[in-house]
Motif scaffolding. Structure first.
Motif, PDB file in Angstrom:
ATOM      1  N   ILE A   5       0.809  -1.218   0.000  1.00 21.70           N
ATOM      2  CA  ILE A   5       0.000   0.000   0.000  1.00 21.70           C
ATOM      3  C   ILE A   5       0.846   1.274   0.000  1.00 21.70           C
ATOM      4  N   GLU A   6       2.000   1.227   0.649  1.00 18.18           N
ATOM      5  CA  GLU A   6       2.830   2.431   0.730  1.00 18.18           C
ATOM      6  C   GLU A   6       3.459   2.792  -0.622  1.00 18.18           C
ATOM      7  N   ASN A   7       3.492   1.863  -1.551  1.00 17.71           N
ATOM      8  CA  ASN A   7       4.096   2.104  -2.862  1.00 17.71           C
ATOM      9  C   ASN A   7       3.079   2.268  -3.985  1.00 17.71           C
ATOM     10  N   VAL A   8       1.793   2.329  -3.622  1.00 20.02           N
ATOM     11  CA  VAL A   8       0.738   2.409  -4.635  1.00 20.02           C
ATOM     12  C   VAL A   8       0.171   3.822  -4.647  1.00 20.02           C
ATOM     13  N   ALA A   9       0.112   4.406  -5.831  1.00 19.27           N
ATOM     14  CA  ALA A   9      -0.415   5.769  -5.975  1.00 19.27           C
ATOM     15  C   ALA A   9      -1.904   5.797  -5.636  1.00 19.27           C
ATOM     16  N   LEU A  10      -2.340   6.886  -5.057  1.00 18.83           N
ATOM     17  CA  LEU A  10      -3.748   7.047  -4.706  1.00 18.83           C
ATOM     18  C   LEU A  10      -4.648   6.859  -5.923  1.00 18.83           C
ATOM     19  N   SER A  11      -4.238   7.377  -7.066  1.00 18.88           N
ATOM     20  CA  SER A  11      -5.059   7.239  -8.275  1.00 18.88           C
ATOM     21  C   SER A  11      -5.210   5.775  -8.683  1.00 18.88           C
TER      22      SER A  11
END
Length: 96
Positions: A16-22
């Motif tokens: 989750i920390e490496n996934v863009a919000l979009s």
């Protein structure tokens, strides 16, 4: 959902920390539509509000049923993505 979407959702949850919000928004939107479609009777499709509006406008402009407008849009998309060839289309019943 034992498919690519499920795998992407699990991967996003694990990283989750490496996934863009979009990207998270897109995954959640796709999952929501998939779940919503499973609760609908067979043969129905749930479209996002903006897509539904565009399809309805296209159908009205061309004086064709909504299903025909959606099929034309999907056919054009599939051709543009190289998923089907124009030569592969059946000549009978392809045009609304």
């Amino acid at each position: 959902m034992t498919d690519k979407l499920a795998a992407k959702l699990l991967e996003a949850a694990d990283n989750i920390e490496n996934v863009a919000l979009s990207e998270i928004q897109a995954l959640l939107r796709r999952a929501s539509l998939r779940i919503g479609n499973r609760t609908q009777p067979s043969g129905t499709t749930i479209l996002e509000r903006e897509i539904s509006r565009v399809i309805d406008e296209f159908a009205a402009t061309h004086d064709i049923p909504r299903d025909d407008a959606a099929n034309l849009a999907l056919r054009d998309w599939a051709i543009s993505m190289g998923l089907i060839e124009i030569d592969d289309l059946n000549n009978e019943g392809d045009e609304p």
